[in-house]
Design an enzyme around this catalytic site. Structure first.
Site, PDB file in Angstrom:
ATOM      1  N   SER A  26       0.836  -1.213   0.000  1.00 13.64           N
ATOM      2  CA  SER A  26       0.000   0.000   0.000  1.00 13.64           C
ATOM      3  C   SER A  26       0.872   1.264   0.000  1.00 13.64           C
ATOM      4  CB  SER A  26      -0.982   0.007   1.180  1.00 13.64           C
ATOM      5  OG  SER A  26      -0.314   0.180   2.399  1.00 13.64           O
ATOM      6  N   HIS A 117       9.494   2.638   9.121  1.00 10.34           N
ATOM      7  CA  HIS A 117       9.211   1.693  10.197  1.00 10.34           C
ATOM      8  C   HIS A 117       7.952   2.159  10.929  1.00 10.34           C
ATOM      9  CE1 HIS A 117      10.143  -1.469  13.035  1.00 10.34           C
ATOM     10  NE2 HIS A 117       9.768  -0.638  13.981  1.00 10.34           N
ATOM     11  N   GLU A 187       1.786   6.938   7.369  1.00 14.04           N
ATOM     12  CA  GLU A 187       2.827   6.508   6.415  1.00 14.04           C
ATOM     13  C   GLU A 187       2.485   6.979   5.005  1.00 14.04           C
ATOM     14  OE1 GLU A 187       4.757   2.549   8.423  1.00 14.04           O
ATOM     15  OE2 GLU A 187       3.203   2.227   6.945  1.00 14.04           O
TER      16      GLU A 187
HETATM   17  C1  GAR Z   1       4.223  -0.748   6.716  1.00 10.92           C
HETATM   18  O1  GAR Z   1       3.439  -0.420   7.829  1.00 10.92           O
HETATM   19  C2  GAR Z   1       5.688  -0.574   7.034  1.00 10.92           C
HETATM   20  O2  GAR Z   1       5.960   0.442   7.949  1.00 10.92           O
HETATM   21  C3  GAR Z   1       6.016  -1.906   7.643  1.00 10.92           C
HETATM   22  O3  GAR Z   1       5.345  -2.843   6.861  1.00 10.92           O
HETATM   23  C4  GAR Z   1       4.133  -2.245   6.402  1.00 10.92           C
HETATM   24  C5  GAR Z   1       4.002  -2.511   4.928  1.00 10.92           C
HETATM   25  O4  GAR Z   1       2.723  -2.200   4.468  1.00 10.92           O
HETATM   26  N1  GAR Z   1       7.435  -2.134   7.670  1.00 10.92           N
HETATM   27  C6  GAR Z   1       8.040  -2.748   8.675  1.00 10.92           C
HETATM   28  O5  GAR Z   1       7.435  -3.219   9.630  1.00 10.92           O
HETATM   29  C7  GAR Z   1       9.562  -2.830   8.537  1.00 10.92           C
HETATM   30  N2  GAR Z   1      10.168  -3.197   9.774  1.00 10.92           N
HETATM   31  P1  GAR Z   1       2.441  -2.032   2.926  1.00 10.92           P
HETATM   32  O6  GAR Z   1       3.001  -3.281   2.242  1.00 10.92           O
HETATM   33  O7  GAR Z   1       0.941  -1.991   2.823  1.00 10.92           O
HETATM   34  O8  GAR Z   1       3.111  -0.785   2.454  1.00 10.92           O
END
Ligand code: GAR
Length: 202
Positions: A26, A117, A187
């Site tokens: 996302s 993060h 984010e």
């Molecule tokens: C996000 O919340 C990102 O911050 C996290 O994974 C998610 C990915 O969501 N990353 C970590 O936890 C790294 N340590 P997405 O695939 O929907 O962008």
């Protein structure tokens, strides 16, 4: 004659960004949408270590080239660097990428790899701390705030220099799921803005 191309930037002149992810994608999709028609920044490649990751569908939907680089292949310096060179990548954005970035890649892209993060580092970071695990740990700790951290990537998990943090206040009624939702919203709002502030030399 008026130079009608004076203000246009060719594809080659743009900062060509690779988006690395292992999951839903996302954040990658928000970044792709933001920069698809950007004058100086181009989402040029999506890389995933998982062949069935949602991020690859997002890349296909938006016509962004993609590559699968498995955990084992990521250790193969020549192969990985070739994939990135073939797409003329000069900046790497990690968006939910769960593998450790090998030293050769950090050396090949000095201060040119960033990560997001879903908590306020150095709290709730480190190996194994990703996605819902982070939000569950935040909830268990009874913390009154969480947030997001955008940072440069170095050889230690969740350790490189912090570029940006944003706090989110928590109440006792927040669940790991509601925390996840609030974090993801921040984010999506901030990752594209920070990428632009780092890369756009307009
Ligand atoms: C996000 O919340 C990102 O911050 C996290 O994974 C998610 C990915 O969501 N990353 C970590 O936890 C790294 N340590 P997405 O695939 O929907 O962008």
């Amino acid at each position: 004659m008026k130079d009608m191309f004076k203000n246009s930037t060719s594809k080659e002149d743009k900062v060509q960004v690779a988006l690395f992810g292992s999951g839903t994608g996302s954040n990658a999709e928000t970044i792709i949408k933001t920069f698809k028609d950007h004058p100086t920044i181009l989402p040029a490649l999506v890389v995933s270590n998982k062949v069935d990751a949602g991020i690859l569908n997002k890349a296909a939907f938006h016509n962004i080239p993609s590559a699968v680089i498995s955990k084992e292949e990521l250790q193969d310096q020549e192969k990985t660097i070739k994939v990135l060179a073939d797409h003329k990548i000069n900046f790497i954005v990690l968006a939910g990428f769960l593998l450790k970035i090998p030293s050769y890649l950090i050396n090949a892209f000095p201060n040119k790899i960033i990560n997001i993060h879903p908590a306020l580092l150095p709290d709730f970071g480190g190996k194994g701390m990703y996605g819902m695990r982070v939000h569950e740990a935040v909830k268990r700790s009874g913390a009154s705030k969480t947030g997001i951290t955008i940072h440069y990537v170095d050889e230690v998990y969740d350790h490189g220099k912090v570029i940006f943090q944003r706090q989110i206040k928590l109440t006792p009624s927040d669940s790991p799921e509601s925390i996840a939702q609030m974090v993801l919203k921040e984010e999506h709002e901030w990752y594209p803005k920070i990428i632009e502030s780092l890369l756009h030399k307009g």
